[in-house]
Design a protein around this motif. Structure first.
Motif, PDB file in Angstrom:
ATOM      1  N   GLY A   1       0.910  -1.225   0.073  1.00  0.00           N
ATOM      2  CA  GLY A   1      -0.199   0.042   0.020  1.00  0.00           C
ATOM      3  C   GLY A   1       0.899   1.306  -0.100  1.00  0.00           C
ATOM      4  N   ALA A   2       0.373   2.413  -0.196  1.00  0.00           N
ATOM      5  CA  ALA A   2       1.115   3.788  -0.159  1.00  0.00           C
ATOM      6  C   ALA A   2       2.045   3.818   1.099  1.00  0.00           C
ATOM      7  CB  ALA A   2       0.329   4.884  -0.505  1.00  0.00           C
ATOM      8  N   THR A   3       1.162   3.327   2.377  1.00  0.00           N
ATOM      9  CA  THR A   3       1.903   3.404   3.665  1.00  0.00           C
ATOM     10  C   THR A   3       1.581   2.123   4.413  1.00  0.00           C
ATOM     11  OG1 THR A   3      -0.107   4.269   4.709  1.00  0.00           O
ATOM     12  CG2 THR A   3       1.233   5.825   3.769  1.00  0.00           C
ATOM     13  N   HIS A   4       2.097   1.853   5.402  1.00  0.00           N
ATOM     14  CA  HIS A   4       1.622   0.769   6.295  1.00  0.00           C
ATOM     15  C   HIS A   4       0.270   0.768   6.897  1.00  0.00           C
ATOM     16  CE1 HIS A   4       5.773  -0.685   6.750  1.00  0.00           C
ATOM     17  NE2 HIS A   4       6.036   0.629   6.699  1.00  0.00           N
ATOM     18  N   LYS A   5      -0.395   2.013   6.549  1.00  0.00           N
ATOM     19  CA  LYS A   5      -1.793   1.938   7.410  1.00  0.00           C
ATOM     20  C   LYS A   5      -2.786   1.520   6.347  1.00  0.00           C
ATOM     21  CE  LYS A   5      -4.638   4.432  10.462  1.00  0.00           C
ATOM     22  NZ  LYS A   5      -4.770   3.786  11.566  1.00  0.00           N
ATOM     23  N   VAL A   6      -3.359   0.370   6.628  1.00  0.00           N
ATOM     24  CA  VAL A   6      -4.404  -0.108   5.749  1.00  0.00           C
ATOM     25  C   VAL A   6      -5.707   0.419   6.034  1.00  0.00           C
ATOM     26  CG1 VAL A   6      -5.292  -2.141   4.867  1.00  0.00           C
ATOM     27  CG2 VAL A   6      -3.018  -2.259   5.436  1.00  0.00           C
ATOM     28  N   LYS A   7      -6.519   0.812   5.189  1.00  0.00           N
ATOM     29  CA  LYS A   7      -7.932   1.627   5.285  1.00  0.00           C
ATOM     30  C   LYS A   7      -8.863   0.865   4.852  1.00  0.00           C
ATOM     31  CE  LYS A   7      -5.398   5.917   5.441  1.00  0.00           C
ATOM     32  NZ  LYS A   7      -5.177   7.536   4.492  1.00  0.00           N
ATOM     33  N   GLY A   8     -10.135   1.300   5.352  1.00  0.00           N
ATOM     34  CA  GLY A   8     -11.399   0.763   4.925  1.00  0.00           C
ATOM     35  C   GLY A   8     -11.533  -0.798   5.058  1.00  0.00           C
ATOM     36  N   ARG A   9     -12.113  -1.243   3.949  1.00  0.00           N
ATOM     37  CA  ARG A   9     -12.291  -2.613   3.599  1.00  0.00           C
ATOM     38  C   ARG A   9     -11.210  -3.642   3.721  1.00  0.00           C
ATOM     39  NH1 ARG A   9     -15.803  -4.142  -1.312  1.00  0.00           N
ATOM     40  NH2 ARG A   9     -14.342  -2.517  -2.093  1.00  0.00           N
ATOM     41  N   MET A  10      -9.999  -2.733   3.297  1.00  0.00           N
ATOM     42  CA  MET A  10      -8.848  -3.505   3.329  1.00  0.00           C
ATOM     43  C   MET A  10      -8.236  -4.028   4.750  1.00  0.00           C
ATOM     44  SD  MET A  10      -8.268  -4.538   0.222  1.00  0.00           S
ATOM     45  CE  MET A  10      -6.663  -5.248   0.484  1.00  0.00           C
ATOM     46  N   ALA A  11      -8.566  -3.138   5.845  1.00  0.00           N
ATOM     47  CA  ALA A  11      -8.135  -3.251   6.981  1.00  0.00           C
ATOM     48  C   ALA A  11      -8.735  -4.599   7.506  1.00  0.00           C
ATOM     49  CB  ALA A  11      -8.734  -2.289   8.017  1.00  0.00           C
ATOM     50  N   HIS A  12     -10.078  -5.169   7.233  1.00  0.00           N
ATOM     51  CA  HIS A  12     -10.663  -6.018   7.543  1.00  0.00           C
ATOM     52  C   HIS A  12      -9.907  -7.566   6.922  1.00  0.00           C
ATOM     53  CE1 HIS A  12     -13.626  -9.093   8.277  1.00  0.00           C
ATOM     54  NE2 HIS A  12     -13.765  -9.223   6.791  1.00  0.00           N
ATOM     55  N   TYR A  13      -9.696  -7.231   5.640  1.00  0.00           N
ATOM     56  CA  TYR A  13      -8.944  -8.292   5.231  1.00  0.00           C
ATOM     57  C   TYR A  13      -7.718  -8.914   5.735  1.00  0.00           C
ATOM     58  CZ  TYR A  13     -12.628  -7.896   1.374  1.00  0.00           C
ATOM     59  OH  TYR A  13     -13.778  -7.650   0.813  1.00  0.00           O
ATOM     60  N   CYS A  14      -6.900  -7.662   6.079  1.00  0.00           N
ATOM     61  CA  CYS A  14      -5.512  -7.851   6.682  1.00  0.00           C
ATOM     62  C   CYS A  14      -5.826  -8.458   8.003  1.00  0.00           C
ATOM     63  CB  CYS A  14      -4.869  -6.268   6.977  1.00  0.00           C
ATOM     64  SG  CYS A  14      -4.150  -5.642   5.336  1.00  0.00           S
ATOM     65  N   GLN A  15      -6.684  -8.045   8.525  1.00  0.00           N
ATOM     66  CA  GLN A  15      -6.914  -8.832  10.055  1.00  0.00           C
ATOM     67  C   GLN A  15      -7.470 -10.130   9.909  1.00  0.00           C
ATOM     68  OE1 GLN A  15     -10.100  -6.910  12.341  1.00  0.00           O
ATOM     69  NE2 GLN A  15      -9.697  -8.002  14.019  1.00  0.00           N
TER      70      GLN A  15
ATOM     71  N   TRP B   1       4.113  -3.612   2.759  1.00  0.00           N
ATOM     72  CA  TRP B   1       5.007  -2.948   2.131  1.00  0.00           C
ATOM     73  C   TRP B   1       4.513  -1.603   1.929  1.00  0.00           C
ATOM     74  CZ3 TRP B   1      10.231  -5.030   1.229  1.00  0.00           C
ATOM     75  CH2 TRP B   1      10.213  -6.338   1.300  1.00  0.00           C
ATOM     76  N   SER B   2       5.290  -0.531   2.227  1.00  0.00           N
ATOM     77  CA  SER B   2       4.920   0.859   1.614  1.00  0.00           C
ATOM     78  C   SER B   2       5.440   1.088   0.524  1.00  0.00           C
ATOM     79  CB  SER B   2       5.360   1.915   2.733  1.00  0.00           C
ATOM     80  OG  SER B   2       6.815   1.998   2.929  1.00  0.00           O
ATOM     81  N   ASP B   3       5.247   2.217  -0.477  1.00  0.00           N
ATOM     82  CA  ASP B   3       5.731   2.503  -1.576  1.00  0.00           C
ATOM     83  C   ASP B   3       7.222   3.023  -1.228  1.00  0.00           C
ATOM     84  OD1 ASP B   3       3.459   2.370  -2.835  1.00  0.00           O
ATOM     85  OD2 ASP B   3       3.015   4.669  -2.910  1.00  0.00           O
ATOM     86  N   GLU B   4       7.721   3.489  -0.238  1.00  0.00           N
ATOM     87  CA  GLU B   4       8.986   3.719   0.121  1.00  0.00           C
ATOM     88  C   GLU B   4       9.756   2.586   0.379  1.00  0.00           C
ATOM     89  OE1 GLU B   4      11.267   5.490   3.843  1.00  0.00           O
ATOM     90  OE2 GLU B   4       9.788   7.034   2.897  1.00  0.00           O
ATOM     91  N   GLU B   5       9.262   1.336   0.905  1.00  0.00           N
ATOM     92  CA  GLU B   5      10.200   0.102   1.163  1.00  0.00           C
ATOM     93  C   GLU B   5      10.162  -0.422  -0.372  1.00  0.00           C
ATOM     94  OE1 GLU B   5       8.863  -0.766   5.667  1.00  0.00           O
ATOM     95  OE2 GLU B   5       7.305  -1.208   4.275  1.00  0.00           O
ATOM     96  N   ASN B   6       9.151  -0.428  -0.999  1.00  0.00           N
ATOM     97  CA  ASN B   6       9.001  -0.932  -2.446  1.00  0.00           C
ATOM     98  C   ASN B   6      10.123  -0.376  -3.252  1.00  0.00           C
ATOM     99  OD1 ASN B   6       6.697  -2.681  -1.850  1.00  0.00           O
ATOM    100  ND2 ASN B   6       5.259  -0.984  -2.626  1.00  0.00           N
ATOM    101  N   GLU B   7      10.367   0.716  -3.347  1.00  0.00           N
ATOM    102  CA  GLU B   7      11.554   1.434  -3.983  1.00  0.00           C
ATOM    103  C   GLU B   7      12.807   1.093  -3.369  1.00  0.00           C
ATOM    104  OE1 GLU B   7      11.149   5.673  -4.790  1.00  0.00           O
ATOM    105  OE2 GLU B   7       9.054   5.478  -5.179  1.00  0.00           O
ATOM    106  N   ALA B   8      13.021   0.824  -2.082  1.00  0.00           N
ATOM    107  CA  ALA B   8      14.071   0.394  -1.562  1.00  0.00           C
ATOM    108  C   ALA B   8      14.489  -0.906  -1.983  1.00  0.00           C
ATOM    109  CB  ALA B   8      14.178   0.680   0.073  1.00  0.00           C
ATOM    110  N   LEU B   9      13.368  -1.893  -1.682  1.00  0.00           N
ATOM    111  CA  LEU B   9      13.622  -3.087  -2.321  1.00  0.00           C
ATOM    112  C   LEU B   9      14.227  -3.374  -3.726  1.00  0.00           C
ATOM    113  CD1 LEU B   9      12.974  -6.359  -1.773  1.00  0.00           C
ATOM    114  CD2 LEU B   9      10.969  -6.008  -3.032  1.00  0.00           C
ATOM    115  N   VAL B  10      13.848  -2.873  -4.745  1.00  0.00           N
ATOM    116  CA  VAL B  10      14.319  -2.570  -6.116  1.00  0.00           C
ATOM    117  C   VAL B  10      15.790  -2.101  -5.836  1.00  0.00           C
ATOM    118  CG1 VAL B  10      14.002  -1.701  -8.295  1.00  0.00           C
ATOM    119  CG2 VAL B  10      11.763  -2.417  -6.819  1.00  0.00           C
ATOM    120  N   ARG B  11      15.920  -0.917  -5.348  1.00  0.00           N
ATOM    121  CA  ARG B  11      17.351  -0.424  -5.282  1.00  0.00           C
ATOM    122  C   ARG B  11      18.371  -1.481  -4.442  1.00  0.00           C
ATOM    123  NH1 ARG B  11      14.699   4.006  -3.355  1.00  0.00           N
ATOM    124  NH2 ARG B  11      15.306   3.806  -1.327  1.00  0.00           N
TER     125      ARG B  11
END
Length: 95
Positions: free
Chosen positions: A22-36, A50-60
């Motif tokens: 996701g864009a951040t570690h905070k999962v919102k809305g319906r997706m929070a239920h699925y994560c749980q 994974w956050s967007d920032e971590e995704n870029e770091a993984l690739v780098r």
């Protein structure tokens, strides 16, 4: 997770590593239920959002040969598709 040894993670969790992004570690809305629900259905699994920032770091850090390709992908879902493969290649588990 970026600096963890994949072999150590595999020894500890086997295939019980759940990747989401996701864009951040905070999962919102319906997706929070699925994560749980993942946490309820697979106790003891490592659940990583994974956050967007971590995704870029993984690739780098771990796939530098793909940095330019990743940067050129014009649509976010294309990046997500690429990242799914990289998570599973490096760490195993499920997405």
């Amino acid at each position: 997770l970026l600096n963890k040894d994949p072999k150590e993670l595999a020894a500890k969790y086997g295939m019980k590593i759940i990747h989401q992004s996701g864009a951040t570690h905070k999962v919102k809305g319906r997706m929070a239920h699925y994560c749980q629900s993942w946490d309820e259905k697979m106790p003891g699994a490592l659940h990583v959002v994974w956050s967007d920032e971590e995704n870029e770091a993984l690739v780098r850090q771990h796939y530098p040969e793909y940095v330019e390709l990743y940067a050129r992908l014009p649509i976010a879902i294309q990046k997500a598709d690429m990242l799914r493969l990289l998570y599973l290649h490096r760490y195993g588990g499920i997405y």
